[in-house]
Design an enzyme around this catalytic site. Structure first.
Site, PDB file in Angstrom:
ATOM      1  N   ARG A 188       2.518  21.571  33.340  1.00 39.36           N
ATOM      2  CA  ARG A 188       2.774  22.294  32.080  1.00 39.36           C
ATOM      3  C   ARG A 188       4.264  22.523  31.820  1.00 39.36           C
ATOM      4  O   ARG A 188       4.639  22.967  30.749  1.00 39.36           O
ATOM      5  CB  ARG A 188       1.996  23.609  32.075  1.00 39.36           C
ATOM      6  CG  ARG A 188       0.492  23.326  32.106  1.00 39.36           C
ATOM      7  CD  ARG A 188      -0.329  24.582  32.091  1.00 39.36           C
ATOM      8  NE  ARG A 188      -0.228  25.282  30.812  1.00 39.36           N
ATOM      9  CZ  ARG A 188      -0.867  26.403  30.546  1.00 39.36           C
ATOM     10  NH1 ARG A 188      -1.639  26.963  31.450  1.00 39.36           N
ATOM     11  NH2 ARG A 188      -0.737  26.994  29.380  1.00 39.36           N
TER      12      ARG A 188
ATOM     13  N   PRO B 187       0.924  30.700  39.631  1.00 40.06           N
ATOM     14  CA  PRO B 187       1.365  31.154  40.969  1.00 40.06           C
ATOM     15  C   PRO B 187       1.939  32.574  40.925  1.00 40.06           C
ATOM     16  O   PRO B 187       2.716  32.908  40.047  1.00 40.06           O
ATOM     17  CB  PRO B 187       2.467  30.146  41.338  1.00 40.06           C
ATOM     18  CG  PRO B 187       2.216  28.965  40.468  1.00 40.06           C
ATOM     19  CD  PRO B 187       1.601  29.484  39.217  1.00 40.06           C
ATOM     20  N   GLU B 188       1.502  33.386  41.859  1.00 40.93           N
ATOM     21  CA  GLU B 188       2.045  34.736  42.017  1.00 40.93           C
ATOM     22  C   GLU B 188       2.736  34.773  43.387  1.00 40.93           C
ATOM     23  O   GLU B 188       2.933  33.741  44.019  1.00 40.93           O
ATOM     24  CB  GLU B 188       0.912  35.771  41.911  1.00 40.93           C
ATOM     25  CG  GLU B 188       0.201  35.711  40.546  1.00 40.93           C
ATOM     26  CD  GLU B 188      -0.913  36.744  40.397  1.00 40.93           C
ATOM     27  OE1 GLU B 188      -0.832  37.820  41.017  1.00 40.93           O
ATOM     28  OE2 GLU B 188      -1.871  36.471  39.652  1.00 40.93           O
TER      29      GLU B 188
ATOM     30  N   ARG C 189       4.599  57.092  32.216  1.00 45.33           N
ATOM     31  CA  ARG C 189       4.091  55.908  31.511  1.00 45.33           C
ATOM     32  C   ARG C 189       2.661  56.101  31.038  1.00 45.33           C
ATOM     33  O   ARG C 189       1.768  56.327  31.826  1.00 45.33           O
ATOM     34  CB  ARG C 189       4.169  54.686  32.424  1.00 45.33           C
ATOM     35  CG  ARG C 189       5.585  54.129  32.479  1.00 45.33           C
ATOM     36  CD  ARG C 189       5.613  52.773  33.138  1.00 45.33           C
ATOM     37  NE  ARG C 189       6.865  52.102  32.880  1.00 45.33           N
ATOM     38  CZ  ARG C 189       7.992  52.344  33.539  1.00 45.33           C
ATOM     39  NH1 ARG C 189       8.026  53.277  34.471  1.00 45.33           N
ATOM     40  NH2 ARG C 189       9.089  51.674  33.234  1.00 45.33           N
TER      41      ARG C 189
END
Ligand SMILES: [Zn+2]
Length: 269
Positions: free
Chosen positions: A109, A2-3, A151
């Site tokens: 899980r 899930p996001e 970055r």
């Protein structure tokens, strides 16, 4: 996994059923989630649920006294069913409410979490370092440009860093990069500000659309009525082993920071 859209779908789903309700009974069938569920959770009888909010991928349940922090982990989902309905396998937590409904948390899980937090949950150690919400005004081109400038990491890795922006995992990072025409492997600091502005728009559009479809179900995620999230059918590149839906070229697959990445070699540069 899930996001943000799956968590927001869950929040919107449970909110009307749980708000203003009293917790009449707490059933903990399994307390060994990502962290053990503390004894405080089993003694919430009589507390009232005031509000359900979200921060990143955390669901925050504000009670009349104290707060709960939920995380769906890798495979968690919530359902609302009448109290007394049979427990499914892997249904670890059940809150029986004063309206005769039960909030049920299922997580095969067991990487999910349920934590009690007496104080402001936004100041909890798991939440206080989080970056801005991607659907908020704080996440804009100036901000992302600033984050990317120094970055040398790949842009997909930057998007998935919750200290930079929250709630974007593998699926939506892949989809937003496709929509913005940017390869997931492109070095963050080499991307121009106008392209990052397109990426910000793409992130917002992708997440908003996914929320509209009730999220994406690849394996375990369900909406609170047990239905899958229908954004799966809208995915352009993620888990696409065939041709690009825009140009017909074969979608490329590679492993990037231990995660699967998919992109179109024609539409993304
Ligand atoms: Zn293409």
């Amino acid at each position: 996994m899930p996001e943000l859209p799956e968590v927001e779908t869950t929040r919107r789903g449970i909110e009307p059923h749980v708000c203003d309700q009293l917790i009449e009974n707490v059933i903990l069938r399994e307390t060994r989630l990502r962290w053990p569920i503390s004894a405080e959770v089993s003694s919430l009888q009589g507390r009232q649920i005031r509000e359900v909010t979200r921060r990143g991928k955390y669901l925050l349940m504000h009670l009349d006294q104290g707060n709960l922090i939920w995380h769906l982990g890798m495979s968690g989902s919530m359902r609302i069913l009448p109290t007394g309905s049979a427990a499914e396998t892997h249904e670890h937590v059940e809150f029986q409410l004063s309206n005769g409904q039960a909030l049920k948390f299922r997580d095969p899980r067991r990487f999910g979490a349920l934590l009690y937090c007496a104080q402001d949950p936004l100041q909890h150690r798991l939440l206080r370092q989080l970056g801005p919400e991607p659907l908020s005004e704080a996440f804009d081109a100036d901000y992302l440009f600033h984050c990317c400038r120094k970055r040398s990491a790949a842009i997909k890795t930057v998007l998935m860093n919750s200290h930079i922006v929250v709630g974007i995992g593998n699926i939506y990072a892949s989809e937003a990069l496709f929509l913005a025409g940017i390869r997931p492997t492109r070095m963050a600091r080499r991307i121009s500000k106008p392209r990052l502005a397109r990426l910000v728009d793409a992130v917002r559009d992708t997440l908003a659309s996914a929320i509209g479809y009730g999220g994406t179900t690849l394996q375990d995620f369900t909406q609170i009525d047990g239905k899958p999230g229908y954004f799966r059918h809208e995915l352009q590149v993620y888990a696409n082993k065939g041709p690009c839906k825009q140009c017909g070229k074969t979608i490329k697959h590679l492993v990037q920071a231990q995660r699967s990445s998919y992109y179109c070699p024609e539409c993304q540069s």
